[in-house]
Design a protein around this motif. Structure first.
Motif, short mmCIF file in Angstrom:
data_model
loop_
_atom_site.label_atom_id
_atom_site.label_comp_id
_atom_site.label_asym_id
_atom_site.label_seq_id
_atom_site.Cartn_x
_atom_site.Cartn_y
_atom_site.Cartn_z
N HIS A 3 0.82 -1.21 0.00
CA HIS A 3 0.00 0.00 0.00
C HIS A 3 0.86 1.27 0.00
N PHE A 4 1.89 1.32 0.84
CA PHE A 4 2.68 2.54 1.01
C PHE A 4 3.98 2.55 0.23
N GLY A 5 4.49 1.42 -0.14
CA GLY A 5 5.73 1.36 -0.91
C GLY A 5 6.96 1.17 -0.05
N ASP A 6 7.16 2.05 0.95
CA ASP A 6 8.31 1.92 1.83
C ASP A 6 8.00 2.58 3.18
N ARG A 7 8.94 2.43 4.09
CA ARG A 7 8.76 2.95 5.44
C ARG A 7 8.62 4.46 5.45
N ASP A 8 9.41 5.16 4.64
CA ASP A 8 9.34 6.62 4.60
C ASP A 8 7.95 7.11 4.16
N ALA A 9 7.38 6.45 3.15
CA ALA A 9 6.04 6.83 2.69
C ALA A 9 5.00 6.56 3.77
N LEU A 10 5.15 5.47 4.50
CA LEU A 10 4.24 5.16 5.60
C LEU A 10 4.32 6.21 6.70
N LEU A 11 5.54 6.57 7.09
CA LEU A 11 5.72 7.58 8.13
C LEU A 11 5.21 8.95 7.68
N LEU A 12 5.45 9.30 6.42
CA LEU A 12 4.95 10.56 5.89
C LEU A 12 3.43 10.59 5.94
N GLU A 13 2.80 9.52 5.53
CA GLU A 13 1.33 9.47 5.58
C GLU A 13 0.84 9.53 7.02
N GLY A 14 1.58 8.92 7.95
CA GLY A 14 1.22 9.02 9.36
C GLY A 14 1.31 10.45 9.86
N ALA A 15 2.33 11.17 9.45
CA ALA A 15 2.49 12.57 9.85
C ALA A 15 1.37 13.42 9.27
N MET B 148 -1.46 25.88 16.41
CA MET B 148 -0.39 25.25 15.66
C MET B 148 0.80 24.91 16.56
N THR B 149 1.25 25.87 17.36
CA THR B 149 2.43 25.62 18.17
C THR B 149 2.17 24.54 19.23
N ARG B 150 0.99 24.52 19.77
CA ARG B 150 0.65 23.45 20.74
C ARG B 150 0.66 22.08 20.07
N HIS B 151 0.11 22.01 18.87
CA HIS B 151 0.11 20.73 18.15
C HIS B 151 1.53 20.21 17.96
N PHE B 152 2.42 21.07 17.46
CA PHE B 152 3.78 20.62 17.20
C PHE B 152 4.54 20.33 18.50
N ALA B 153 4.25 21.05 19.56
CA ALA B 153 4.89 20.77 20.85
C ALA B 153 4.42 19.42 21.40
N GLU B 154 3.12 19.16 21.31
CA GLU B 154 2.57 17.90 21.82
C GLU B 154 3.11 16.68 21.08
N HIS B 155 3.43 16.85 19.82
CA HIS B 155 3.89 15.73 18.98
C HIS B 155 5.34 15.92 18.55
N ARG B 156 6.09 16.63 19.38
CA ARG B 156 7.46 16.98 19.03
C ARG B 156 8.33 15.77 18.73
N VAL B 157 8.24 14.73 19.54
CA VAL B 157 9.12 13.57 19.35
C VAL B 157 8.95 13.01 17.95
N PHE B 158 7.71 12.86 17.52
CA PHE B 158 7.45 12.32 16.19
C PHE B 158 7.92 13.28 15.10
N TYR B 159 7.49 14.54 15.18
CA TYR B 159 7.87 15.50 14.14
C TYR B 159 9.38 15.73 14.11
N ARG B 160 10.01 15.75 15.27
CA ARG B 160 11.47 15.95 15.31
C ARG B 160 12.18 14.81 14.59
N ALA B 161 11.73 13.59 14.86
CA ALA B 161 12.33 12.44 14.17
C ALA B 161 12.12 12.55 12.66
N MET B 162 10.92 12.94 12.26
CA MET B 162 10.63 13.07 10.83
C MET B 162 11.45 14.19 10.19
N LEU B 163 11.59 15.31 10.89
CA LEU B 163 12.31 16.45 10.34
C LEU B 163 13.83 16.24 10.34
N ASN B 164 14.29 15.22 11.03
CA ASN B 164 15.70 14.87 11.01
C ASN B 164 15.97 13.61 10.18
#
Length: 166
Positions: free
Chosen positions: A13-25, A51-67
Motif C-alpha cells: 500500500h505505502f511502498g516503503d517505510r518513509d512513505a508510511l511515516l509521511l502518511e502518518g504525519a 499550531m504551536t501546541r500541536h507541534f509541541a505535543e507531537h514533538r518527538v514524532f515531528y522531530r524524528a521526521m524532520l531529522n
C-alpha cells in the motif's frame, strides 16, 4: 500487528517505510492540527497557538521526521495543508486593490517562512518547548510583515498593487 494486517500489505500500500511515516504525519496533521485551526478564531494568536501546541505535543514524532530523509517531503506536504489557510488570511487582509498573483506569492512566502521557523523550533529548541512564546513570536513576525506590506503598497514601489496601477 495492531491493525491485523501483514507487513507485506503495508509495503504494497505505502511502498516503503518513509512513505508510511509521511502518511502518518499527514494524518496526524489532518486529524490533530486542522480541526484546531477550524475551532480557533479566524486568525491571530489563537490560531498560532493551536499550531504551536500541536507541534509541541507531537514533538518527538515531528522531530524524528524532520531529522530524517523524509524532512523535505514532510515540510512540503504540511505546507500544502497550511497554504490554503494562509491564502485566505492574506486575501482577507490585502485583497482589495492588490494583484492576485502577488497575494498568492505572499501566502506561499509566509507559509514557507513559517514552516522553516517551526521546523527549527521543533528540531533545535531546548526542552520543554514553550508554545505560548513561539505563538507570540509568530504573531510578532506577521505584524512586521503586515506593516511592511501595507507601507510598501501605499508607496510608489510596485508591490502588491494591481498591474493597471503600476
Amino acid at each position: 500487528a495492531a491493525a491485523d494486517v501483514s507487513r507485506q500489505l503495508v509495503y504494497q500500500h505505502f511502498g516503503d517505510r518513509d512513505a508510511l511515516l509521511l502518511e502518518g504525519a499527514l494524518d496526524l496533521a489532518r486529524t490533530g492540527l486542522l480541526p484546531r485551526f477550524a475551532e480557533a478564531s479566524a486568525e491571530g494568536r489563537e490560531r498560532a497557538l493551536a499550531m504551536t501546541r500541536h507541534f509541541a505535543e507531537h514533538r518527538v514524532f515531528y522531530r524524528a521526521m524532520l531529522n530524517s530523509s523524509s524532512a523535505h517531503a514532510l515540510t512540503k506536504a504540511l505546507s500544502g495543508l497550511i497554504l490554503p489557510v494562509n491564502r485566505r488570511a492574506v486575501e482577507a487582509h490585502f485583497a482589495e486593490g492588490h494583484d492576485p498573483q502577488q497575494l498568492d506569492d505572499l501566502a506561499v512566502f509566509i507559509t514557507g517562512g513559517g514552516a522553516a521557523f517551526i521546523n527549527a523550533w521543533v528540531t533545535d529548541a531546548e526542552d520543554p518547548l514553550d508554545p505560548e512564546d513561539l505563538a507570540d513570536r509568530l504573531i510578532g513576525l506577521l505584524g512586521i510583515i503586515t506593516a511592511a506590506v501595507r507601507q510598501t503598497a501605499a508607496s510608489d514601489v510596485p508591490v502588491l498593487k494591481k498591474e493597471t496601477d503600476r
